[in-house]
Design a protein around this motif. Structure first.
Motif, PDB file in Angstrom:
ATOM      1  N   PHE A  14      42.922  47.055  47.493  1.00 57.27           N
ATOM      2  CA  PHE A  14      43.368  45.670  47.413  1.00 57.27           C
ATOM      3  C   PHE A  14      42.183  44.734  47.514  1.00 57.27           C
ATOM      4  O   PHE A  14      41.305  44.928  48.348  1.00 57.27           O
ATOM      5  N   SER A  15      42.174  43.735  46.623  1.00 60.62           N
ATOM      6  CA  SER A  15      41.220  42.649  46.807  1.00 60.62           C
ATOM      7  C   SER A  15      41.996  41.369  46.565  1.00 60.62           C
ATOM      8  O   SER A  15      43.176  41.405  46.231  1.00 60.62           O
ATOM      9  N   LYS A  16      41.311  40.242  46.719  1.00 62.29           N
ATOM     10  CA  LYS A  16      42.005  38.969  46.598  1.00 62.29           C
ATOM     11  C   LYS A  16      42.620  38.786  45.205  1.00 62.29           C
ATOM     12  O   LYS A  16      43.709  38.264  45.040  1.00 62.29           O
ATOM     13  N   ASP A  17      41.889  39.276  44.191  1.00 60.23           N
ATOM     14  CA  ASP A  17      42.325  39.032  42.818  1.00 60.23           C
ATOM     15  C   ASP A  17      43.264  40.102  42.272  1.00 60.23           C
ATOM     16  O   ASP A  17      44.031  39.835  41.362  1.00 60.23           O
ATOM     17  N   ALA A  18      43.148  41.317  42.805  1.00 57.27           N
ATOM     18  CA  ALA A  18      43.909  42.383  42.167  1.00 57.27           C
ATOM     19  C   ALA A  18      44.194  43.527  43.127  1.00 57.27           C
ATOM     20  O   ALA A  18      43.528  43.678  44.153  1.00 57.27           O
TER      21      ALA A  18
END
Lengths: 254, 264
Positions: A14-18
């Motif tokens: 998980f990251s902020k964008d995707a």
């Protein structure tokens, strides 16, 4: 019952964008003393799976067992992990580097163990030297000695030969192969090199990318398996298998 | 011509070059003082303001013979060394705490930026009121001026240690403390030493300003006192002594660096 069991493992980063799905529903079983290679295009989650098997990352779903014990958060299991570079601690002597794992795991540090292991990996008595005084190939041998010092249940090799020159690479492949057979160790190798995978493994697992899934499993024939990696490369069965895997890889990348 | 002979010549050339560099360095030093002396005695510059090497030397001799200069040097040197060690030590400890608690470091981030950009010497008056007009305040000044920047620099170095070293330790089931002790701290020694070098200069600033504000002893006091009674011999002499001792301290740190970091 297998020695190592990977059971329906999926992993998502998980990251902020995707949210990136790295692995999807991986299941496999490895017997004791077996040598497995993971190959596949980049981004197929090979290294992620290796980290999960090592217990360094908790998978989003599924479980990994070694001898029926869960690996994540298990302080009793010892796992040997070799990286692309040696990651010897430059401020420690070779001896201190080799015995590092033993000290951390509170095992007995035999006085002669460093020199015995150095001899096993084919190095002269360099215990008192510092890593910078050794060549790349020698340093990777020391890293192998450090990994073997703690007598790990399983060896996880994350492209450990890829940063070496060709000659050192071939020599080290033979050494690792011989030592694993000698101690009957189970090992998993992540590699980009099809030839290396064929020469060293009992089975090759080909992954398809995004998300990583097991695409195909290649069994290596008994007569290639018996040979050392160096000899295996000149076996008659080597080239056809190489071609076959090469074509599969090409197909996956397009 | 054999190789030995060539090597001998090469070493000779190196030694010769080094001798010439030393010669010019010395020439510059002597030239500076000679020019200063001449300019002052011929009144090209005002000797009342710029003094002269001979006057300074005479003053120094007087103060050595009655022993007063040693009291001042001792006082300032003690404050500076202590402030310098405290600043770096506390900076390292704070950096370790930030590394240990990542959430805390995120919370404190803007405050560190504010504290770092604030001129610490402006805290002087508050320190003096809080800690009393004495040595404690001055040492605190010497420490406080370097502590925040040390924390930031050392913490950054802690965070930049190659994660693969930690991976190696993790496979050996290392605890967080062991990771700090075996990898994070030793990998950051070069950075800590280089902050030491910067802090030598900073601590002198803190201590001298502190002495300007409150002290009745020390080299900073001599400077401000000389200024008040318009004795610029005293001011310039103190300045020269500070230059000598600050350089010595820097050299000591460099020696420490060579001993600690022998594996690079």
């Amino acid at each position: 019952m297998g020695f190592l069991i990977v059971e329906n493992v999926s992993h998502t980063y998980f990251s902020k964008d995707a949210a990136t799905e790295a692995l999807q529903d991986i299941s496999l079983t490895v017997e004791e003393g077996e040598f497995i290679s993971f190959i596949g295009p980049s981004g197929c989650g090979k290294t992620t799976l290796l980290s999960i098997i090592a217990g360094l990352i908790r998978p989003t779903a599924g479980n990994v067992y070694i001898e029926n014990q869960k690996v994540y958060g298990n302080k009793d299991l010892s796992i040997g992990y070799m990286l692309q570079q040696d990651y010897l601690f430059p401020w420690k002597t070779i001896e201190e580097n080799i015995t590092l794992g033993l000290r951390l795991l509170k095992q007995d540090v035999d006085r002669g163990i460093a020199s015995k292991l150095l001899k096993d990996v084919g190095l002269p008595a360099v215990e008192k030297k510092y890593p910078r005084e050794l060549s790349g190939g020698m340093r990777q041998r020391v890293a192998l000695a450090r990994t073997l010092a703690v007598d790990p249940k399983i060896l996880l090799l994350d492209e450990p030969f890829s940063a070496l020159d060709y000659q050192s690479k071939l020599k080290l492949e033979d050494l690792v192969f011989k030592m694993l057979k000698q101690y009957n160790k189970t090992a998993i190798l992540v590699t980009h090199d099809i030839g290396e995978a064929i020469a060293m493994s009992d089975r090759i697992i080909l992954f398809s990318p995004r998300p990583g899934r097991i695409h195909e499993i290649f069994e290596i024939s008994e007569d290639i398996r018996r040979l050392t990696p160096f000899q295996a490369r000149s076996h008659a069965g080597y080239s056809p298998l190489f071609q076959q895997i090469w074509k599969e890889l090409e197909r996956l990348e397009h | 011509m054999n190789i030995k002979e060539l090597h001998r010549q090469y070493k000779k050339r190196l030694a010769k070059e080094k001798r010439w560099i030393r010669f010019y360095q010395l020439l510059l030093l002597i030239g500076f003082f000679v020019l200063w002396e001449t300019a002052s005695s011929n009144r090209w510059i005002d000797p009342l303001i710029f003094s002269s090497p001979s006057r300074i030397f005479r003053l120094l001799m007087d103060m050595i013979s009655d022993g007063t200069i040693f009291i001042h040097i001792n006082y300032t040197l003690f404050e500076t060394v202590l402030g310098f060690i405290l600043g770096t030590l506390i900076g390292t400890i704070l950096a370790a705490i930030l590394w240990w608690f990542p959430t805390l470091s995120k919370i404190l981030d803007p405050y560190l930026v504010v504290l770092n950009s604030m001129p610490k010497v402006a805290l002087g008056p508050i320190l003096i009121v809080a800690l009393g007009p004495g040595m404690t305040s001055i040492i605190t000044m010497g420490a406080i001026i370097s502590v925040i920047i040390s924390t930031i620099v050392i913490y950054t170095s802690f965070r930049n240690v190659d994660a693969n070293y930690l991976k190696v330790l993790q496979t050996f089931n290392a605890t967080k403390w062991q990771m700090f002790k075996e990898a994070i701290l030793p990998a950051s020694f070069p950075t800590i030493i280089s902050t030491l070098k910067v802090n030598v200069g900073l601590s002198w600033v803190g201590v001298i300003v502190g002495e300007f504000l409150v002290s009745s002893q020390g080299l900073g006091y001599l400077i401000i006192y000389g200024f008040q009674v318009f004795n610029f011999n005293l001011v310039l002499m103190s300045l020269l002594i500070i230059a000598v001792f600050a350089t010595l301290m820097y050299q000591l740190v460099e020696m420490l660096e060579k001993r600690l970091i022998k594996n690079e």
